[in-house]
Design a protein around this motif. Structure first.
Motif, short mmCIF file in Angstrom:
data_model
loop_
_atom_site.label_atom_id
_atom_site.label_comp_id
_atom_site.label_asym_id
_atom_site.label_seq_id
_atom_site.Cartn_x
_atom_site.Cartn_y
_atom_site.Cartn_z
N VAL A 41 1.41 -1.75 -12.02
CA VAL A 41 0.54 -1.46 -13.17
C VAL A 41 1.37 -0.94 -14.34
N TYR A 42 2.30 -0.04 -14.08
CA TYR A 42 3.10 0.56 -15.15
C TYR A 42 3.97 -0.48 -15.87
N TYR A 43 4.67 -1.32 -15.12
CA TYR A 43 5.59 -2.28 -15.74
C TYR A 43 4.91 -3.58 -16.18
N ASN A 44 3.72 -3.84 -15.66
CA ASN A 44 2.88 -4.96 -16.12
C ASN A 44 3.64 -6.29 -16.16
N VAL B 186 19.34 -9.22 -3.26
CA VAL B 186 18.21 -8.30 -3.11
C VAL B 186 18.55 -6.98 -3.79
N GLU B 187 17.57 -6.41 -4.48
CA GLU B 187 17.72 -5.08 -5.09
C GLU B 187 16.50 -4.24 -4.76
N GLY B 188 16.70 -2.93 -4.66
CA GLY B 188 15.60 -1.98 -4.53
C GLY B 188 15.24 -1.57 -3.13
N ILE B 189 15.99 -2.02 -2.12
CA ILE B 189 15.61 -1.66 -0.75
C ILE B 189 15.86 -0.18 -0.44
N GLU B 190 16.67 0.46 -1.26
CA GLU B 190 16.97 1.89 -1.04
C GLU B 190 15.72 2.75 -1.24
N THR B 191 14.89 2.41 -2.22
CA THR B 191 13.72 3.23 -2.54
C THR B 191 12.41 2.60 -2.11
N SER B 192 12.37 1.29 -1.98
CA SER B 192 11.18 0.53 -1.60
C SER B 192 9.99 0.78 -2.52
N THR B 193 10.26 1.06 -3.79
CA THR B 193 9.16 1.16 -4.76
C THR B 193 9.03 -0.15 -5.53
N TRP B 194 10.14 -0.90 -5.63
CA TRP B 194 10.15 -2.21 -6.26
C TRP B 194 11.33 -2.97 -5.68
N ILE B 195 11.05 -3.94 -4.83
CA ILE B 195 12.10 -4.76 -4.24
C ILE B 195 12.08 -6.12 -4.93
N LYS C 25 0.81 -1.22 0.00
CA LYS C 25 0.00 0.00 0.00
C LYS C 25 0.84 1.27 0.00
N SER C 26 2.09 1.15 0.42
CA SER C 26 2.99 2.31 0.52
C SER C 26 4.43 1.80 0.50
N LYS C 27 5.38 2.73 0.43
CA LYS C 27 6.79 2.33 0.48
C LYS C 27 7.10 1.62 1.80
N LYS C 28 6.51 2.11 2.89
CA LYS C 28 6.73 1.48 4.19
C LYS C 28 6.18 0.05 4.20
N HIS C 29 5.03 -0.13 3.58
CA HIS C 29 4.43 -1.47 3.53
C HIS C 29 5.28 -2.41 2.67
N VAL C 30 5.79 -1.93 1.55
CA VAL C 30 6.68 -2.73 0.70
C VAL C 30 7.91 -3.15 1.51
N ALA C 31 8.52 -2.20 2.23
CA ALA C 31 9.69 -2.50 3.06
C ALA C 31 9.34 -3.47 4.19
N TYR C 32 8.17 -3.34 4.75
CA TYR C 32 7.69 -4.20 5.83
C TYR C 32 7.58 -5.65 5.34
N ILE C 33 6.98 -5.85 4.19
CA ILE C 33 6.86 -7.19 3.62
C ILE C 33 8.26 -7.76 3.38
N TYR C 34 9.13 -6.96 2.79
CA TYR C 34 10.52 -7.39 2.55
C TYR C 34 11.21 -7.82 3.84
N GLN C 35 11.11 -7.00 4.88
CA GLN C 35 11.79 -7.31 6.15
C GLN C 35 11.32 -8.65 6.72
N HIS C 36 10.02 -8.89 6.64
CA HIS C 36 9.50 -10.15 7.17
C HIS C 36 9.92 -11.34 6.31
N LEU D 53 5.18 -1.17 -5.35
CA LEU D 53 4.05 -0.29 -5.16
C LEU D 53 3.05 -0.59 -6.28
N LYS D 54 1.78 -0.41 -6.02
CA LYS D 54 0.77 -0.76 -7.01
C LYS D 54 0.98 -0.01 -8.32
N GLU D 55 1.31 1.27 -8.25
CA GLU D 55 1.48 2.05 -9.49
C GLU D 55 2.66 1.53 -10.33
#
Length: 100
Positions: free
Chosen positions: A93-96, A66-75, A45-56, A88-90
């Motif tokens: 959708v964009y990269y499909n 692992v790649e993308g943890i710096e921005t947490s938009t795509w890990i 739902k958010s960058k924090k949520h993406v990072a949260y899922i990753y951490q767990h 992130l959902k957007e």
């Protein structure tokens, strides 16, 4: 193969328990010249949520890369035969990537 299925179940369980949205499994196992067997895709739902899922996921499993943890938009988490995408959902959708 058996190890991959147990790991795949653990990955999906962790994502589900931590409210990852629209969990999708793409199976490439029977395709010739494949580099990986499975993609697991979900979004947060958010960058924090993406990072949260990753951490767990990182606590429960042992990704090789692992790649993308710096921005947490795509890990991206690489388990050799299984690739996990947490976006992130957007971005999703964009990269499909669900329709590879």
């Amino acid at each position: 193969m058996r190890h991959n299925l147990f790991l795949l179940k653990d990955i999906i369980d962790v994502i589900y328990i931590n409210d990852g949205e629209e969990i999708t499994l793409l199976n490439f196992y029977n395709q010739q010249n494949r580099i990986y067997d499975y993609f697991v895709i979900c979004h947060g739902k958010s960058k924090k949520h993406v990072a949260y899922i990753y951490q767990h996921l990182k606590l429960k499993t042992n990704p090789k890369h692992v790649e993308g943890i710096e921005t947490s938009t795509w890990i991206l988490m690489d388990y050799i035969n299984i690739i996990v995408h947490i976006l992130l959902k957007e971005r999703r959708v964009y990269y499909n990537i669900d329709n590879i």
